[in-house]
Each structure stands twice: as structure tokens, then as C-alpha cells.
Design a protein around this motif. Sequence first.
Motif, PDB file in Angstrom:
ATOM      1  N   SER A 157     -12.433  10.303  71.819  1.00  0.00           N
ATOM      2  CA  SER A 157     -11.805  10.214  70.433  1.00  0.00           C
ATOM      3  C   SER A 157     -11.392  11.528  69.851  1.00  0.00           C
ATOM      4  O   SER A 157     -11.348  12.544  70.588  1.00  0.00           O
ATOM      5  N   ASP A 161     -12.032  13.481  67.265  1.00  0.00           N
ATOM      6  CA  ASP A 161     -13.157  14.053  66.989  1.00  0.00           C
ATOM      7  C   ASP A 161     -13.643  15.107  68.231  1.00  0.00           C
ATOM      8  O   ASP A 161     -13.641  16.401  68.193  1.00  0.00           O
ATOM      9  N   ARG A 167      -3.540  13.472  67.155  1.00  0.00           N
ATOM     10  CA  ARG A 167      -3.061  12.453  66.583  1.00  0.00           C
ATOM     11  C   ARG A 167      -1.460  11.810  67.106  1.00  0.00           C
ATOM     12  O   ARG A 167      -1.189  10.606  67.439  1.00  0.00           O
ATOM     13  N   GLY A 189     -11.029   9.148  65.469  1.00  0.00           N
ATOM     14  CA  GLY A 189     -12.460   9.243  65.281  1.00  0.00           C
ATOM     15  C   GLY A 189     -12.995   9.192  63.822  1.00  0.00           C
ATOM     16  O   GLY A 189     -12.162   8.545  63.089  1.00  0.00           O
ATOM     17  N   THR A 190     -14.086   9.365  63.368  1.00  0.00           N
ATOM     18  CA  THR A 190     -14.707   9.293  62.465  1.00  0.00           C
ATOM     19  C   THR A 190     -14.424  10.457  61.393  1.00  0.00           C
ATOM     20  O   THR A 190     -14.407  10.447  60.215  1.00  0.00           O
ATOM     21  N   ALA A 191     -14.208  11.461  62.038  1.00  0.00           N
ATOM     22  CA  ALA A 191     -14.119  12.963  61.160  1.00  0.00           C
ATOM     23  C   ALA A 191     -12.658  13.094  60.761  1.00  0.00           C
ATOM     24  O   ALA A 191     -12.255  13.544  59.659  1.00  0.00           O
TER      25      ALA A 191
END
Length: 66
Positions: free
Chosen positions: A2, A4, A56, A63-65
Motif C-alpha cells: 500500500s 502507506d 500515487r 492506503g489509509t493514511a
Amino acid sequence: MSLDRSVLAFAGVMVLLSVALTAWVSPHFVWLTAFVGLNMLQSAFTGFCPAAVAFRRLGVKPGTAF
């Protein structure tokens, strides 16, 4: 992997590389270590990370962050 984890791995590699360069090439490479650390600190408070933007754009899955 991911986004993150990619950012954390990249930061870790950069810190280790800058420590090695400081030890074997020039003490001035300690500034690279400081830059990476400051970037990680500002990213923790602002949520903006230039490395995350670059990853990206390279197509790393989010990811989540970041």
C-alpha cells in the motif's frame, strides 16, 4: 504494497542511506537525515507528503493514511 507502507519503506531507506553516506562520504550528508526527519514530522501534522504524491502518480494503491 500500500501507499502507506511504501512511504514508510522509502523513508527508512533514505534514513539508512543518509547515515551510511554521512559515515563513509561526508559529514554534510547528515542534512539529508534531518530533511527526511523534518518531512516525516510535518507530514504527521499536515497529512501532506511529497513522497506519497509521487508514489500515487506511479500507481501505488492507496492506503489509509495518505
